[in-house]
Each structure stands twice: as C-alpha cells, then as structure tokens.
Design an enzyme around this catalytic site. Structure first.
Site, PDB file in Angstrom:
ATOM      1  N   LYS A   1      44.012  32.118   5.151  1.00 45.20           N
ATOM      2  CA  LYS A   1      43.235  33.030   4.296  1.00 45.20           C
ATOM      3  C   LYS A   1      42.356  32.197   3.371  1.00 45.20           C
ATOM      4  CE  LYS A   1      45.167  37.104   5.278  1.00 45.20           C
ATOM      5  NZ  LYS A   1      45.644  36.612   6.565  1.00 45.20           N
TER       6      LYS A   1
ATOM      7  N   SER B   1      41.053  37.151  12.137  1.00 42.96           N
ATOM      8  CA  SER B   1      41.067  37.553  10.732  1.00 42.96           C
ATOM      9  C   SER B   1      40.149  36.685   9.872  1.00 42.96           C
ATOM     10  CB  SER B   1      42.492  37.502  10.175  1.00 42.96           C
ATOM     11  OG  SER B   1      42.908  36.168  10.029  1.00 42.96           O
TER      12      SER B   1
END
Lengths: 138, 428
Positions: free
Chosen positions: A95, A58
């Site tokens: 993230k 990711s």
C-alpha cells in the site's frame, strides 16, 4: 563455513582498466568498464533488501501490476508517500503510506480497494519500503 | 575491580534464530508458536518464544508430540538451511559495520570488539544495534558485553535471563557483579565441559563467582593453563583474542540421515555419490584438495543391532575432481555395505586437505598436465553453471532419480530470500 563469500561485494568501484600492451594499443582500452550490474544500481543496502512478487491489481495506479517483482529495503524508515509492505493480521500487503487529517493510513492505488486505517486493526507492522518494481513486457 | 582498558567485547546472539527467520519472512507465523524440526523431521531444534511459553521442550522427538502440537495449533516446519544461511550472512555483514573486529562463532552468534567511549555507557549503542538489526532483518538479538569473551558470554546469558534487561547486559559496567556471577552455574560458563563441571562441583564450586575466587594453584594443578586462562577471563583480563579468520579446515564432511532405512547397495552408493559431489564442490569453492577420501555408514543409534563401518583410500595426488572422487566413493561403498543391516545414515569425509593453488605447482602427477587442466576446466564450468542457474542444473547420472533414501522434509518453507521462483507473493 565461510559467511563472507564472493557474492558479498558491497562497495564495488567501477573500474577503468589501464593496461600495458606490447602491440598497437586498442583505442577502446581507456574506456573499458565493467558490465552494468543492476544489483549495484538498484540496491544500496544488500543485506536488508528482499524480493517479493505482487499478485493482483490493487496498486495499478502507482504503476505496480500483477506479477511484478518488487524490491523492498527493510532498513529504510517509511515516510508518508512511500509505497510500503505491511503485515496486517498475518498477511503481507502492499500500500501507499498516506496521511490525512493528521492520521496515517494505508492507501490502495485502485478505487476498487478500500484504505486501511491502523486503528481498525490489532496487528499492523510496516515490514519494509518498496524501492523498485520490475515489470516484464513479455 | 575494574579494568582500565577501554575496549570491550560483545557477544551478539540472534534469539531463536531459526524460528525468527521463518517468522520474519512469513507474516502468518508472527506471534504464533512455531517449532523447527531437525534434519529428517526428527526432533524439535528451535522454538519461537510463543512455543516456549507452551512448555514445548527442545530435543523432543516430533512423533511424540505431534498430536499435542496439532491441538495447540503450533506451526511445524522442517529446517530450511538456505533461508537460515542467507539470513545469517546478512546478519554478520550488518554487524561488521558496527564493530572493529568480528569473529563469527556460529550461524547465529558472533563476538565483536568495540571501543568504549569516555562515558563508559554502552547501553545506548547496544539499544541502537538491536533496533537496527530488528528493522533490517526482523530478527531480535541479545547483546552481552564484557571485558573479554568469557564475560561477554556470561553477560549474554544474563541479558536473556533477567527480565528487565531488554536483551542487553554489560558485565563490565555493573555495581552488583558478585550477585550476577552467582546466578551463572559453572556448567553454563563458556569453556567448562561436563567433566570439568563435575570436578568443580565435587570441590564445592557451584557458580561463576566461586570459580573466579577459587584457589589458583588448585585450578592449575587440575586444568592447567586452560583453567588458569578461564579464571583470568572471569576476573576480567583479556586472554582469548577475537579470531577474525578461522584456521583453514581440516576436513570436509557431508553426511545425512536417510528418510527411510537403506538396505540396498544401489541406494547406499547413490546417496554417498550425492554427498561426494557436494563435498567436491565445497572443496573447489574453498580452493582445497583432498588426498584421503573416507566414506561411512551406520545403523540407527536406537536399533537393537548396531553396526557401523567406514573405509578410506589414500591418494598419491590430492584431487578436487568430482569424477575421480566418484570412482573411489563407488568402490568404497561396496566395501562398507552389508545386506544384513538397515542403514540410517551415511556420509563422506574429505581428509588431508591441502590448498589447491599451491598444489598445482607440483610436477609429479599420475595424470598429464593437459588432462588435469581439462578436468579442472570442466569442474569450473559445472560449478559456475550450477551457481548461475540452480544447484542441480548439471549433475552426475548416478544421482538421478533419488528415491527412498532422501531425507524427509515434509514441512519445508520456501527459499524466500535466495530463489526468485520461491519469493513470497503479496496478494492484493
């Protein structure tokens, strides 16, 4: 129990060893330094630094790949642009902390993954700021 | 009555330390009821605030509440001392930066000395420290401030019990001191043991305020100088200093309960040998040598047939050499073994400790200097290999294939902060 053991050297100063010898002095003596210690160079706050392992892709566009080792400093305050570790609904997630239209959100560095908007989640906490990722080429 | 000294002492105490360590490293445990079990998964020794709220009691044997915990969806964990030890080391080192002196009192408690600036208000400093420790480690702390250690301890208790305190209480800077001291029962005061507490209560002294105001001569008559010092500290005088370095150890003990009771000599010997290896390693890390080696074993306290034996050997020359110590421990284990009993716990004690640097000067020794040097080198090599790779990279054959006597640790979390193979993984 001794808590301040030998592996808690905090401020180690690189050493130029000055020695007195009886024979012909080695021309390299003045340049002798200690070995490079990655802990010293990568970690400035050893007592708030933790290691984590990444699984998945990711964050691939930020150069963080599957199985990479990441170094996280919990003492730092996260700022927009930082890659961070957050706890979302009982899971660790990695993230980029981003800002759009005056709203903070968490951005995955891979188009296949959705962004996280804080207001959609009940329990979000920023756990720490990623300071390095280490990738093995073997 | 206020003391003019500008110095203050704070007792810093990590809240529900073991449970907090587990919660900070595992997001699934956050805001959830968590209990930690003692060695061998016996009793509950720590609870998260969420578990407290469910009225789960400290010290409850696990098997008695197993079903209830299951029903309430409480996370149950074995104690993970490598995690708690590492988090403690981090906590203490962080605290070091925010004080003048520090005395580490236990794995989750430290006395620190701080200077009180002109405005006398230490709340902003304490709030800052709390949020800093929370940000750095994810562990909440309680800060109790007083003029001395006894009052800092009391302040810490007040900080925990008063709802509006937000984890901070300054007993040296309060208007209602008498009311607060009244809230502390005599048996909660640091340094008051069970007997003293019984005596005080028989005299009608129930709380810290009454002890502070008690007739001084009566205290001295019964409790001597210790009692007088305690009363002086309650009044705000500083009698007990911050002890930065602990006095050198008197003995090193390594003991464990068994996972299942031990009835064979072979198992007892193996367990004692494992403990002896650990104890010798510890001695070397502290530069200590022992000249009196003791082993002991006992049956369960709850068993109908209680039995306890110990044996020891005095040595002419102190040693920290694992090989020599193992030989002795194997012999001693035969002496204390009795096939008629089921042993539930055993351990080794290294007594008569002396500093090894000092000892090496001694010329008289039953081994030659060469032999001694050789064995010291071997031990140093083994220790450094075990430090570099893992705890048991090199060990003694006698401890191979440990079996039934190993402790139960059925719910152990990972060594998330100390072992690269066990660090947490982030998925996605």
């Amino acid at each position: 129990m001794n808590f301040f053991d030998s592996n808690t050297k905090i401020f180690k100063i690189p050493l130029l060893v000055d020695s007195v010898s009886a024979g012909f002095p080695s021309p390299a003596d003045d340049y002798t330094e200690e070995n490079i210690d990655l802990n010293e160079h990568l970690i400035s706050n050893p007592f708030s630094t933790f290691f984590l392992r990444v699984k998945g892709d990711s964050m691939i566009n930020a150069g963080i790949k599957d199985k990479d080792l990441i170094i996280v400093d919990k003492s730092l305050t996260a700022r927009p642009g930082n890659i961070i570790i957050a706890m979302i609904d009982g899971e660790f997630t990695i993230k980029r902390l981003s800002i759009k239209n005056n709203e903070l959100y968490l951005k995955a560095e891979n188009h296949n993954y959705p962004d996280f908007r804080f207001k959609n989640h009940i329990d979000v906490q920023i756990w720490g700021v990623v300071i390095y990722s280490i990738h093995s080429y073997l | 009555m206020k003391i003019s000294s500008i110095d203050a002492i704070a007792l810093i105490d990590a809240n529900n330390f073991y449970a907090s360590c587990e919660q900070t490293i595992n997001p699934q445990l956050r805001n959830k009821p968590v209990v930690i079990l003692s060695n061998n998964d016996g009793c509950i020794i720590a609870r998260s605030p969420e578990a407290r709220a469910l009225k789960i009691k400290m010290g409850t044997p696990y098997f008695k509440v197993k079903e209830r915990l299951n029903k309430l969806d409480v996370a149950v964990l074995s104690s993970n001392y490598s995690l708690y030890g590492d988090m403690s080391r981090r906590l203490m080192n962080l605290l070091k930066n925010y004080c003048e002196q520090i005395e580490i009192y236990s794995i989750d408690e430290a006395f620190i000395s701080i200077s009180r600036s002109n405005d006398k208000n230490l709340y902003p400093w304490a709030r800052n420290l709390r949020s800093l420790i929370y940000q750095n480690l994810g562990i909440p702390i309680t800060v109790g401030i007083g003029e001395n250690k006894v009052r800092a301890k009391i302040a810490n208790k007040l900080a925990k019990n008063i709802d509006y305190s937000a984890g901070i209480f300054d007993l040296a800077n309060t208007r209602n001191e008498n009311n607060y001291l009244k809230k502390i029962n005599v048996d909660e005061i640091w340094g008051v043991g069970k007997q003293t507490s019984n005596w005080l209560q028989s005299k009608g002294i129930k709380n810290a305020r009454e002890l502070r105001d008690m007739e001084e001569n009566e205290i001295i008559k019964k409790l001597g100088i210790v009692g007088k010092r305690l009363q002086l500290e309650l009044k705000g005088h500083k009698c007990l200093p911050i002890e930065e370095s602990k006095k050198s150890k008197k003995e090193i003990q390594v003991s464990r309960s068994f996972g299942t009771p031990v009835t064979k000599l072979e198992d007892l010997t193996q367990a004692l040998a494992t403990h002896a290896i650990k104890a010798s390693e510890k001695m070397r890390s502290l530069n200590l040598q022992s000249s009196d080696i003791r082993v002991f074993a006992r049956t369960s306290r709850y068993s109908s047939q209680s039995y306890q034996r110990s044996a020891h050997r005095k040595l002419t020359n102190a040693t920290d050499d694992t090989n020599s110590i193992l030989k002795i421990v194997v012999e001693l284990s035969k002496e204390i073994f009795n096939p008629e009993y089921k042993f539930s716990k055993a351990g080794v004690l290294m007594q008569d400790l002396t500093n090894s640097e000092y000892l090496q000067q001694s010329v008289i020794n039953y081994k030659s200097q060469k032999e001694l040097k050789k064995s010291a080198n071997l031990m140093r090599t083994i220790d450094s290999l075990n430090r570099r790779f893992n705890k048991n990279a090199i060990t003694w054959a006698i401890t191979k294939n440990p079996k039934s006597w190993m402790m139960n640790k059925n719910f152990l979390s990972h060594s998330s902060t100390t072992d690269i193979k066990q660090i947490p993984t982030i998925v996605k």
